[in-house]
Scaffold this motif. Structure first.
Motif, PDB file in Angstrom:
ATOM      1  N   UNK A   1       0.691  -1.266   0.064  1.00 27.98           N
ATOM      2  CA  UNK A   1       0.002  -0.134  -0.050  1.00 27.98           C
ATOM      3  C   UNK A   1       0.659   1.335   0.079  1.00 27.98           C
ATOM      4  N   UNK A   2       0.592   2.453  -0.736  1.00 32.34           N
ATOM      5  CA  UNK A   2       1.295   3.469  -0.791  1.00 32.34           C
ATOM      6  C   UNK A   2       0.577   4.703  -0.206  1.00 32.34           C
ATOM      7  N   UNK A   3       1.274   5.441   0.549  1.00 32.17           N
ATOM      8  CA  UNK A   3       0.662   6.627   1.083  1.00 32.17           C
ATOM      9  C   UNK A   3       0.893   7.763   0.202  1.00 32.17           C
ATOM     10  N   UNK A   4       0.078   8.861   0.128  1.00 33.25           N
ATOM     11  CA  UNK A   4       0.586   9.936  -0.663  1.00 33.25           C
ATOM     12  C   UNK A   4       0.289  11.127   0.347  1.00 33.25           C
ATOM     13  N   UNK A   5       1.257  12.026   0.521  1.00 30.39           N
ATOM     14  CA  UNK A   5       1.050  13.072   1.331  1.00 30.39           C
ATOM     15  C   UNK A   5       0.576  14.143   0.394  1.00 30.39           C
ATOM     16  N   UNK A   6      -0.445  14.742   0.651  1.00 31.90           N
ATOM     17  CA  UNK A   6      -1.242  15.835  -0.272  1.00 31.90           C
ATOM     18  C   UNK A   6      -1.143  17.042   0.666  1.00 31.90           C
ATOM     19  N   UNK A   7      -0.312  18.131   0.370  1.00 35.55           N
ATOM     20  CA  UNK A   7      -0.282  19.363   0.845  1.00 35.55           C
ATOM     21  C   UNK A   7      -0.832  20.471   0.046  1.00 35.55           C
ATOM     22  N   UNK A   8      -0.423  21.687   0.626  1.00 37.14           N
ATOM     23  CA  UNK A   8      -1.007  22.940  -0.224  1.00 37.14           C
ATOM     24  C   UNK A   8      -0.261  23.065  -1.461  1.00 37.14           C
ATOM     25  N   UNK A   9       0.879  22.438  -1.450  1.00 39.11           N
ATOM     26  CA  UNK A   9       1.708  23.002  -2.671  1.00 39.11           C
ATOM     27  C   UNK A   9       1.407  21.682  -3.933  1.00 39.11           C
ATOM     28  N   UNK A  10       0.659  20.878  -3.659  1.00 40.25           N
ATOM     29  CA  UNK A  10       0.362  20.002  -4.698  1.00 40.25           C
ATOM     30  C   UNK A  10      -0.970  20.598  -5.485  1.00 40.25           C
ATOM     31  N   UNK A  11      -0.976  20.388  -6.666  1.00 43.58           N
ATOM     32  CA  UNK A  11      -2.062  20.942  -7.559  1.00 43.58           C
ATOM     33  C   UNK A  11      -2.758  19.763  -8.063  1.00 43.58           C
ATOM     34  N   UNK A  12      -4.179  19.927  -8.295  1.00 42.31           N
ATOM     35  CA  UNK A  12      -5.255  19.280  -8.546  1.00 42.31           C
ATOM     36  C   UNK A  12      -4.512  18.364  -9.571  1.00 42.31           C
ATOM     37  N   UNK A  13      -4.315  18.656 -10.917  1.00 40.36           N
ATOM     38  CA  UNK A  13      -3.853  18.050 -11.823  1.00 40.36           C
ATOM     39  C   UNK A  13      -2.534  17.082 -11.615  1.00 40.36           C
ATOM     40  N   UNK A  14      -1.571  17.463 -10.771  1.00 41.43           N
ATOM     41  CA  UNK A  14      -0.623  16.830 -10.369  1.00 41.43           C
ATOM     42  C   UNK A  14      -1.120  15.607  -9.410  1.00 41.43           C
ATOM     43  N   UNK A  15      -2.150  15.963  -8.645  1.00 40.58           N
ATOM     44  CA  UNK A  15      -2.537  14.488  -7.794  1.00 40.58           C
ATOM     45  C   UNK A  15      -3.289  13.554  -8.664  1.00 40.58           C
ATOM     46  N   UNK A  16      -3.968  13.860  -9.838  1.00 39.01           N
ATOM     47  CA  UNK A  16      -4.851  13.241 -10.712  1.00 39.01           C
ATOM     48  C   UNK A  16      -3.762  12.226 -11.513  1.00 39.01           C
ATOM     49  N   UNK A  17      -2.868  12.911 -12.036  1.00 42.71           N
ATOM     50  CA  UNK A  17      -1.633  12.299 -12.778  1.00 42.71           C
ATOM     51  C   UNK A  17      -0.822  11.393 -12.028  1.00 42.71           C
ATOM     52  N   UNK A  18      -0.553  11.777 -10.584  1.00 42.76           N
ATOM     53  CA  UNK A  18       0.070  10.600  -9.864  1.00 42.76           C
ATOM     54  C   UNK A  18      -0.630   9.580  -9.300  1.00 42.76           C
ATOM     55  N   UNK A  19      -1.876   9.636  -9.154  1.00 38.54           N
ATOM     56  CA  UNK A  19      -2.697   8.633  -8.734  1.00 38.54           C
ATOM     57  C   UNK A  19      -3.083   7.608 -10.105  1.00 38.54           C
ATOM     58  N   UNK A  20      -2.789   8.276 -11.190  1.00 39.51           N
ATOM     59  CA  UNK A  20      -2.965   7.264 -12.384  1.00 39.51           C
ATOM     60  C   UNK A  20      -1.612   6.495 -12.603  1.00 39.51           C
ATOM     61  N   UNK A  21      -0.484   7.266 -12.336  1.00 40.94           N
ATOM     62  CA  UNK A  21       0.754   6.277 -12.515  1.00 40.94           C
ATOM     63  C   UNK A  21       0.713   5.429 -11.139  1.00 40.94           C
ATOM     64  N   UNK A  22       0.411   5.644 -10.065  1.00 38.07           N
ATOM     65  CA  UNK A  22       0.611   4.648  -8.894  1.00 38.07           C
ATOM     66  C   UNK A  22      -0.391   3.606  -8.872  1.00 38.07           C
ATOM     67  N   UNK A  23      -1.731   3.776  -9.572  1.00 34.53           N
ATOM     68  CA  UNK A  23      -2.620   3.119  -9.517  1.00 34.53           C
ATOM     69  C   UNK A  23      -3.422   3.180 -10.672  1.00 34.53           C
TER      70      UNK A  23
END
Length: 153
Positions: free
Chosen positions: A122-144
């Motif tokens: 299982x992978x945790x992803x720390x999401x803070x104020x510096x992370x942009x929505x598009x970056x999170x979407x792309x990261x999740x697509x890569x990881x899962x």
């Protein structure tokens, strides 16, 4: 960096986990309920720690219910790679039950994301104020990419 310090840190971590395993295997349930955290009173988060302890103590406890899990941000990629093993046709990072990606390790084209993509923990992803929505979407697509439940937390 000093490789001897990495080895010493690993040794201390292993010793701590072995102590916790032996303690939880041999303790009575009531011993876990009697843990005193008053020595931590100088901590700036003592109120939160005390509240967590009260919450834990309010739950029914048996010897079978005492489990613990480890997690950390996988920053030292060479160490993480050395502690990764193949089991069947999958790879697992054995340095922790859950490893996470943080602000310093979440570059979409970086080595850390590629490493995380290849392990089955299982992978945790720390999401803070510096992370942009598009970056999170792309990261999740890569990881899962298959949207496997419980893969990313």
């Amino acid at each position: 960096w000093d490789p001897e310090r990495l080895l010493l840190g690993y040794w201390h971590s292993a010793a701590t986990l072995n102590f916790l395993r032996s303690f939880t295997a041999s303790m009575e349930a009531q011993e876990a309920m009697d843990i005193d955290v008053s020595s931590l009173s100088s901590s700036s988060d003592f109120a939160g720690i005390s509240a967590d302890v009260k919450d834990i103590q309010s739950k029914p406890l048996s010897k079978d219910s005492v489990e613990f899990f480890t997690a950390h941000e996988a920053m030292q990629l060479d160490l993480e790679e050395a502690l990764t093993r193949k089991v069947g046709d999958k790879y697992y990072n054995l340095s922790a039950h859950l490893v996470w990606i943080g602000d310093r390790t979440r570059q979409l084209n970086g080595a850390h994301v590629e490493f995380f993509r290849g392990i089955k923990n299982p992978i945790g992803v720390k999401v803070g104020p510096s992370m942009k929505n598009d970056e999170l979407k792309e990261l999740l697509q890569i990881l899962n990419p298959d949207k496997e439940e419980g893969r990313v937390v």
